[in-house]
Design a protein around this motif. Sequence first.
Motif, PDB file in Angstrom:
ATOM      1  N   THR A  55       0.848  -1.191   0.000  1.00  0.00           N
ATOM      2  CA  THR A  55       0.000   0.000   0.000  1.00  0.00           C
ATOM      3  C   THR A  55       0.880   1.236   0.000  1.00  0.00           C
ATOM      4  N   PRO A  56       0.600   2.217  -0.853  1.00  0.00           N
ATOM      5  CA  PRO A  56       1.417   3.437  -0.852  1.00  0.00           C
ATOM      6  C   PRO A  56       1.189   4.298   0.382  1.00  0.00           C
ATOM      7  N   LEU A  57      -0.009   4.156   0.989  1.00  0.00           N
ATOM      8  CA  LEU A  57      -0.327   4.910   2.205  1.00  0.00           C
ATOM      9  C   LEU A  57      -1.423   4.164   2.946  1.00  0.00           C
ATOM     10  N   CYS A  58      -1.070   3.592   4.088  1.00  0.00           N
ATOM     11  CA  CYS A  58      -2.034   2.783   4.835  1.00  0.00           C
ATOM     12  C   CYS A  58      -3.052   3.669   5.548  1.00  0.00           C
ATOM     13  N   ALA A  59      -4.121   3.053   6.013  1.00  0.00           N
ATOM     14  CA  ALA A  59      -5.198   3.804   6.662  1.00  0.00           C
ATOM     15  C   ALA A  59      -4.712   4.503   7.932  1.00  0.00           C
ATOM     16  N   GLU A  60      -3.844   3.843   8.684  1.00  0.00           N
ATOM     17  CA  GLU A  60      -3.359   4.438   9.934  1.00  0.00           C
ATOM     18  C   GLU A  60      -2.523   5.685   9.657  1.00  0.00           C
ATOM     19  N   ARG A  62      -2.628   7.500   6.888  1.00  0.00           N
ATOM     20  CA  ARG A  62      -3.516   8.510   6.305  1.00  0.00           C
ATOM     21  C   ARG A  62      -4.214   9.297   7.418  1.00  0.00           C
ATOM     22  N   GLN A  63      -4.546   8.591   8.490  1.00  0.00           N
ATOM     23  CA  GLN A  63      -5.257   9.223   9.605  1.00  0.00           C
ATOM     24  C   GLN A  63      -4.383  10.220  10.362  1.00  0.00           C
ATOM     25  N   LEU A  64      -3.061  10.117  10.219  1.00  0.00           N
ATOM     26  CA  LEU A  64      -2.173  11.069  10.888  1.00  0.00           C
ATOM     27  C   LEU A  64      -2.428  12.501  10.419  1.00  0.00           C
ATOM     28  N   ALA A  65      -2.961  12.645   9.202  1.00  0.00           N
ATOM     29  CA  ALA A  65      -3.279  13.976   8.686  1.00  0.00           C
ATOM     30  C   ALA A  65      -4.496  14.571   9.376  1.00  0.00           C
ATOM     31  N   ARG A  66      -5.187  13.780  10.169  1.00  0.00           N
ATOM     32  CA  ARG A  66      -6.388  14.257  10.863  1.00  0.00           C
ATOM     33  C   ARG A  66      -6.193  14.261  12.382  1.00  0.00           C
ATOM     34  N   LEU A  86       0.980  19.081  14.629  1.00  0.00           N
ATOM     35  CA  LEU A  86       0.236  17.828  14.682  1.00  0.00           C
ATOM     36  C   LEU A  86       0.918  16.776  15.545  1.00  0.00           C
ATOM     37  N   GLY A  87       2.189  16.987  15.877  1.00  0.00           N
ATOM     38  CA  GLY A  87       2.856  15.988  16.704  1.00  0.00           C
ATOM     39  C   GLY A  87       4.361  16.072  16.620  1.00  0.00           C
ATOM     40  N   ARG A  88       4.996  15.087  17.211  1.00  0.00           N
ATOM     41  CA  ARG A  88       6.451  15.027  17.263  1.00  0.00           C
ATOM     42  C   ARG A  88       7.013  14.543  15.929  1.00  0.00           C
ATOM     43  N   TYR A  89       8.163  15.103  15.557  1.00  0.00           N
ATOM     44  CA  TYR A  89       8.833  14.728  14.318  1.00  0.00           C
ATOM     45  C   TYR A  89       9.566  13.397  14.536  1.00  0.00           C
ATOM     46  N   ALA A  90       8.807  12.317  14.429  1.00  0.00           N
ATOM     47  CA  ALA A  90       9.359  10.989  14.680  1.00  0.00           C
ATOM     48  C   ALA A  90       8.444   9.947  14.039  1.00  0.00           C
ATOM     49  N   GLY A  91       8.961   8.743  13.888  1.00  0.00           N
ATOM     50  CA  GLY A  91       8.156   7.623  13.408  1.00  0.00           C
ATOM     51  C   GLY A  91       7.513   7.857  12.058  1.00  0.00           C
ATOM     52  N   SER A  92       6.259   7.441  11.937  1.00  0.00           N
ATOM     53  CA  SER A  92       5.548   7.504  10.667  1.00  0.00           C
ATOM     54  C   SER A  92       5.329   8.937  10.188  1.00  0.00           C
ATOM     55  N   ASP A 114      -4.854  17.627   3.681  1.00  0.00           N
ATOM     56  CA  ASP A 114      -5.638  17.210   4.846  1.00  0.00           C
ATOM     57  C   ASP A 114      -4.937  17.610   6.151  1.00  0.00           C
ATOM     58  N   ALA A 115      -3.607  17.449   6.170  1.00  0.00           N
ATOM     59  CA  ALA A 115      -2.849  17.830   7.360  1.00  0.00           C
ATOM     60  C   ALA A 115      -2.941  19.336   7.596  1.00  0.00           C
TER      61      ALA A 115
END
Length: 260
Positions: A55-60, A62-66, A86-92, A114-115
């Motif tokens: 998948t080029p972008l998983c549902a989880e 994609r939800q980070l933009a919200r 939106l959060g810390r510059y780390a991980g996904s 969206d973000a």
Amino acid sequence: MHRLALLDEITAVYYTRTHSRQTWHAERMKAKQLLQELVNVVAPTACAGCRKWDTPLCAECRQLARTTAEAGIIDDPKAPMRSVTLGRYAGSLRNLILAAKHDTSRDLSDWLWDAGYALGAGWLEHRSIVDVPTGNKPIHVVPAPSQWTRAWRGMLITPTIADGVAQALRSAEVPACVVPALHQKWGSSQAGLSGDQRRQGRGESISALINVEGANCVLVDDVITTGATMLAGRDALEAAGGNCFVALSLAVVHNENSHK
């Protein structure tokens, strides 16, 4: 050309000639799905964020933009600057931002928009803390400038984020428009510099392209590392006659001196 964009062009020509327009969209989506499955067999696709396969972008991700935005502050001896991220510059989240900035094979413009919308909504939610007077004038949503090399490669992302921010404000009946008012001076990249070096040279890195006399401005960037870019943008806008109240960013780097 991106492989799925190329497929769009091919299927648009074929199906508009051989099928009714009512069936074209459904056939196009089937063709894109088949092509994506074929590509995954030949060259497996991984999510831009979490690296999940197929998948080029998983549902989880994609939800980070919200994600619900958080209010913060950028310390500065002159005057602290409020921020919303939106959060810390780390991980996904970090992986998604890096892919949007550097991976020409991916199109993350919808995710960025969206973000941006989530950031705009987040500012409205935190408005009692991060207030911007609106009056009767539209808020200037100002994208942070980028190096010319990124523009040349077509990898500018802050204008897309700013578009989402402005739409969120307009949806809440707050007048807003995107104004690319800032310019990064030639050879002023801050990559590899320490926080102190970034801040010392901030006045020489960014300038205003236009007069923004009396405008209320919101700055938008992808990442707040030391805050030097946001503070330089604020200085430039204020020198051009504007008022800059808040910095909106997808992510913030958390370390001992990240905002100091």
